[in-house]
Design a protein around this motif. Structure first.
Motif, PDB file in Angstrom:
ATOM      1  N   TRP A 185      10.399  -8.532  -8.831  1.00 21.14           N
ATOM      2  CA  TRP A 185       9.734  -8.791  -7.552  1.00 21.14           C
ATOM      3  C   TRP A 185      10.625  -8.416  -6.379  1.00 21.14           C
ATOM      4  O   TRP A 185      10.182  -7.805  -5.414  1.00 21.14           O
ATOM      5  CB  TRP A 185       9.357 -10.279  -7.474  1.00 21.14           C
ATOM      6  N   ASP A 186      11.936  -8.745  -6.452  1.00 18.73           N
ATOM      7  CA  ASP A 186      12.899  -8.400  -5.402  1.00 18.73           C
ATOM      8  C   ASP A 186      13.831  -7.329  -5.939  1.00 18.73           C
ATOM      9  O   ASP A 186      14.605  -7.561  -6.865  1.00 18.73           O
ATOM     10  CB  ASP A 186      13.694  -9.647  -4.993  1.00 18.73           C
ATOM     11  N   LEU A 187      13.734  -6.150  -5.386  1.00 14.28           N
ATOM     12  CA  LEU A 187      14.490  -4.999  -5.872  1.00 14.28           C
ATOM     13  C   LEU A 187      15.829  -4.814  -5.161  1.00 14.28           C
ATOM     14  O   LEU A 187      16.599  -3.931  -5.531  1.00 14.28           O
ATOM     15  CB  LEU A 187      13.654  -3.730  -5.691  1.00 14.28           C
ATOM     16  N   GLY A 188      16.074  -5.615  -4.130  1.00 10.56           N
ATOM     17  CA  GLY A 188      17.302  -5.436  -3.375  1.00 10.56           C
ATOM     18  C   GLY A 188      17.215  -4.322  -2.357  1.00 10.56           C
ATOM     19  O   GLY A 188      18.213  -3.974  -1.714  1.00 10.56           O
ATOM     20  N   VAL A 189      16.049  -3.766  -2.210  1.00  9.75           N
ATOM     21  CA  VAL A 189      15.805  -2.722  -1.209  1.00  9.75           C
ATOM     22  C   VAL A 189      14.349  -2.857  -0.767  1.00  9.75           C
ATOM     23  O   VAL A 189      13.453  -3.062  -1.579  1.00  9.75           O
ATOM     24  CB  VAL A 189      16.083  -1.312  -1.776  1.00  9.75           C
ATOM     25  N   GLY A 190      14.109  -2.799   0.514  1.00 13.90           N
ATOM     26  CA  GLY A 190      12.758  -2.937   1.027  1.00 13.90           C
ATOM     27  C   GLY A 190      12.244  -4.365   0.910  1.00 13.90           C
ATOM     28  O   GLY A 190      12.962  -5.286   0.505  1.00 13.90           O
ATOM     29  N   ARG A 191      10.971  -4.557   1.250  1.00 19.08           N
ATOM     30  CA  ARG A 191      10.357  -5.876   1.171  1.00 19.08           C
ATOM     31  C   ARG A 191      10.059  -6.231  -0.285  1.00 19.08           C
ATOM     32  O   ARG A 191       9.590  -5.387  -1.055  1.00 19.08           O
ATOM     33  CB  ARG A 191       9.050  -5.910   1.970  1.00 19.08           C
ATOM     34  N   PRO A 192      10.321  -7.479  -0.678  1.00 19.38           N
ATOM     35  CA  PRO A 192       9.945  -7.895  -2.040  1.00 19.38           C
ATOM     36  C   PRO A 192       8.442  -7.746  -2.254  1.00 19.38           C
ATOM     37  O   PRO A 192       7.652  -7.718  -1.313  1.00 19.38           O
ATOM     38  CB  PRO A 192      10.370  -9.366  -2.083  1.00 19.38           C
ATOM     39  N   GLY A 193       8.060  -7.672  -3.527  1.00 18.27           N
ATOM     40  CA  GLY A 193       6.642  -7.569  -3.868  1.00 18.27           C
ATOM     41  C   GLY A 193       6.097  -6.162  -3.808  1.00 18.27           C
ATOM     42  O   GLY A 193       4.882  -5.969  -3.682  1.00 18.27           O
ATOM     43  N   LEU A 194       6.980  -5.161  -3.920  1.00 16.56           N
ATOM     44  CA  LEU A 194       6.541  -3.765  -3.821  1.00 16.56           C
ATOM     45  C   LEU A 194       5.461  -3.452  -4.855  1.00 16.56           C
ATOM     46  O   LEU A 194       4.475  -2.779  -4.544  1.00 16.56           O
ATOM     47  CB  LEU A 194       7.732  -2.822  -4.008  1.00 16.56           C
ATOM     48  N   GLU A 195       5.632  -3.935  -6.086  1.00 17.33           N
ATOM     49  CA  GLU A 195       4.703  -3.543  -7.142  1.00 17.33           C
ATOM     50  C   GLU A 195       3.280  -4.028  -6.856  1.00 17.33           C
ATOM     51  O   GLU A 195       2.309  -3.322  -7.148  1.00 17.33           O
ATOM     52  CB  GLU A 195       5.183  -4.074  -8.493  1.00 17.33           C
ATOM     53  N   ASP A 196       3.148  -5.207  -6.276  1.00 15.66           N
ATOM     54  CA  ASP A 196       1.812  -5.697  -5.921  1.00 15.66           C
ATOM     55  C   ASP A 196       1.142  -4.758  -4.925  1.00 15.66           C
ATOM     56  O   ASP A 196      -0.057  -4.475  -5.024  1.00 15.66           O
ATOM     57  CB  ASP A 196       1.902  -7.100  -5.323  1.00 15.66           C
ATOM     58  N   ARG A 197       1.921  -4.276  -3.975  1.00 13.00           N
ATOM     59  CA  ARG A 197       1.355  -3.373  -2.967  1.00 13.00           C
ATOM     60  C   ARG A 197       1.058  -2.004  -3.568  1.00 13.00           C
ATOM     61  O   ARG A 197       0.093  -1.337  -3.174  1.00 13.00           O
ATOM     62  CB  ARG A 197       2.297  -3.273  -1.769  1.00 13.00           C
ATOM     63  N   LEU A 198       1.865  -1.579  -4.534  1.00 13.32           N
ATOM     64  CA  LEU A 198       1.588  -0.317  -5.219  1.00 13.32           C
ATOM     65  C   LEU A 198       0.280  -0.402  -5.995  1.00 13.32           C
ATOM     66  O   LEU A 198      -0.518   0.547  -6.005  1.00 13.32           O
ATOM     67  CB  LEU A 198       2.726   0.035  -6.172  1.00 13.32           C
ATOM     68  N   GLN A 199       0.055  -1.523  -6.648  1.00 13.64           N
ATOM     69  CA  GLN A 199      -1.185  -1.676  -7.406  1.00 13.64           C
ATOM     70  C   GLN A 199      -2.392  -1.724  -6.475  1.00 13.64           C
ATOM     71  O   GLN A 199      -3.462  -1.179  -6.805  1.00 13.64           O
ATOM     72  CB  GLN A 199      -1.109  -2.926  -8.277  1.00 13.64           C
ATOM     73  N   ALA A 200      -2.232  -2.335  -5.319  1.00 13.42           N
ATOM     74  CA  ALA A 200      -3.322  -2.343  -4.335  1.00 13.42           C
ATOM     75  C   ALA A 200      -3.594  -0.935  -3.822  1.00 13.42           C
ATOM     76  O   ALA A 200      -4.749  -0.520  -3.650  1.00 13.42           O
ATOM     77  CB  ALA A 200      -2.972  -3.274  -3.173  1.00 13.42           C
ATOM     78  N   ALA A 201      -2.525  -0.165  -3.591  1.00 12.87           N
ATOM     79  CA  ALA A 201      -2.685   1.215  -3.139  1.00 12.87           C
ATOM     80  C   ALA A 201      -3.350   2.065  -4.217  1.00 12.87           C
ATOM     81  O   ALA A 201      -4.192   2.929  -3.930  1.00 12.87           O
ATOM     82  CB  ALA A 201      -1.323   1.804  -2.762  1.00 12.87           C
ATOM     83  N   GLN A 202      -2.977   1.808  -5.482  1.00 10.10           N
ATOM     84  CA  GLN A 202      -3.595   2.518  -6.594  1.00 10.10           C
ATOM     85  C   GLN A 202      -5.092   2.226  -6.650  1.00 10.10           C
ATOM     86  O   GLN A 202      -5.911   3.118  -6.901  1.00 10.10           O
ATOM     87  CB  GLN A 202      -2.927   2.097  -7.911  1.00 10.10           C
TER      88      GLN A 202
END
Length: 351
Positions: free
Chosen positions: A225-242
């Motif tokens: 969830w927290d990658l240490g770069v950018g805002r946490p939760g990137l994958e959730d937003r990627l799935q929404a974009a998909q």
């Protein structure tokens, strides 16, 4: 030359990703194949529509080889994928039958064995047979047939055929033999009229035959969830974009027809009985098996392309950093990548 596809996606260009996905999906696919083949009569005909790189049919081949044998017919609109699928499925059938011959519980007798020359041509020794024909009929073109792998006189044989055809073609049942199992994995949602396509699939099945669709399931996750770069939760937003990309993809298909109900209802509307669903888990905990990092890289690269118009600038920058081998945040340097999701199969039987 790539075959025509209604979704305007170059599937031949995705061969590496498809191979990687098939490898990581293998345990789930093997469980699905065993469950479906158990429903079939002896020496069945299995048709894999939209076979891609052939990953699922390698497991059908293994299941058939260890039971009563049968015929697998691979169908795809992309010749490059079809060629790869045929190669992979023949190899899987041959390996499974060799394993059976080596198993004391299945003593070998007279029979043939398919071997493969270095250039990919198939040959047989002993009493086996391997023929090659080229024919065309309607919109389907049979590019190879009667490749048979067998070991032992009473050991089961698996015949593999490959046909170039468009799954949206209503004449498809005229191009194919009646099947005991019609399988389509994540392909129907790329066709203009999904309900009509399911009706066509049902027409390919013989009376009592099974139609099975792998569609839906649980979206795959692979990132912390927290990658240490950018805002946490990137994958959730990627799935929404998909998901937004998918809506646009469907809208961009010429002649697209909405299907505002679920897959089981669609199977019932196609006249199938005993409709139900089951799921198989794909679970590779961190740090994951060999090939996981490459798969995640391909997966995120595709999401970056699909979701470019639906992501904030910060998320696009984060993705670029994760995918850049020269970045300190390159995903290839991580040991916390994983893969978790589920494949769902919806199935019914033709009356």
């Amino acid at each position: 030359m790539s075959g025509h596809t209604h979704d305007h996606i170059d599937w031949a260009d995705r061969l590496v990703l498809l191979r990687a996905a098939d490898t990581l999906d293998a345990p789930a696919q093997a469980a699905i194949a065993a469950r479906l083949v158990a429903k079939l009569p002896a020496n069945p005909t299995v048709i894999d529509l939209g076979c891609g790189a052939g990953g699922m049919s390698t497991h059908f081949a293994q299941a058939l080889a260890t039971q009563h044998g049968g015929t697998i017919i691979l169908v795809d609109a992309t010749p490059e994928l079809l060629h790869e699928a045929e190669r992979a499925v023949l190899a899987a059938a041959d390996a499974a039958q060799n394993n059976r011959a080596d198993n004391p519980a299945f003593p070998p007798e007279r029979g043939g064995h398919v071997a493969t020359d270095g250039d990919g041509d198939h040959r047989t020794s002993d009493a086996g047979s391997s023929n090659h024909t080229a024919a065309a009929g309607g919109s389907g073109s049979e590019v190879s047939s009667n490749h048979t792998a067998a070991t032992g006189s009473r050991a089961p044989t698996v015949e593999v055929r490959a046909i170039v055809a468009d799954l949206a073609d209503s004449a498809l049942p005229d191009l194919l033999p009646a099947a005991d199992l019609v399988w389509a994995s994540r392909v129907v949602h790329h066709l203009p009229d999904q309900q009509a396509a399911i009706g066509t699939l049902a027409a390919v099945a013989r009376a009592g035959g099974v139609v099975a669709l792998a569609e839906g399931g649980l979206s795959f996750s692979c990132l912390p969830w927290d990658l240490g770069v950018g805002r946490p939760g990137l994958e959730d937003r990627l799935q929404a974009a998909q998901a937004e990309w998918f809506v646009g993809m469907r809208e961009g298909i010429d002649g697209a027809v909405p299907m505002p109900y679920g897959w089981t209802v669609a199977l019932e509307r196609a006249g199938l009985a005993d409709v139900s669903s089951f799921s198989a888990l794909v679970d590779h905990p961190a740090p994951g098996p060999d090939g996981l990092t490459d798969y995640v890289h391909h997966h995120l690269s595709r999401l970056a392309t699909h979701g470019a118009d639906h992501l904030a600038d910060e998320d696009r920058a984060t993705l670029a950093s994760l995918l850049d081998p020269d970045s300190s945040h390159y995903l290839g340097k991580r040991r916390d990548l994983f893969l978790l999701g589920a494949r769902t199969v919806h199935h019914g039987r033709r009356s």
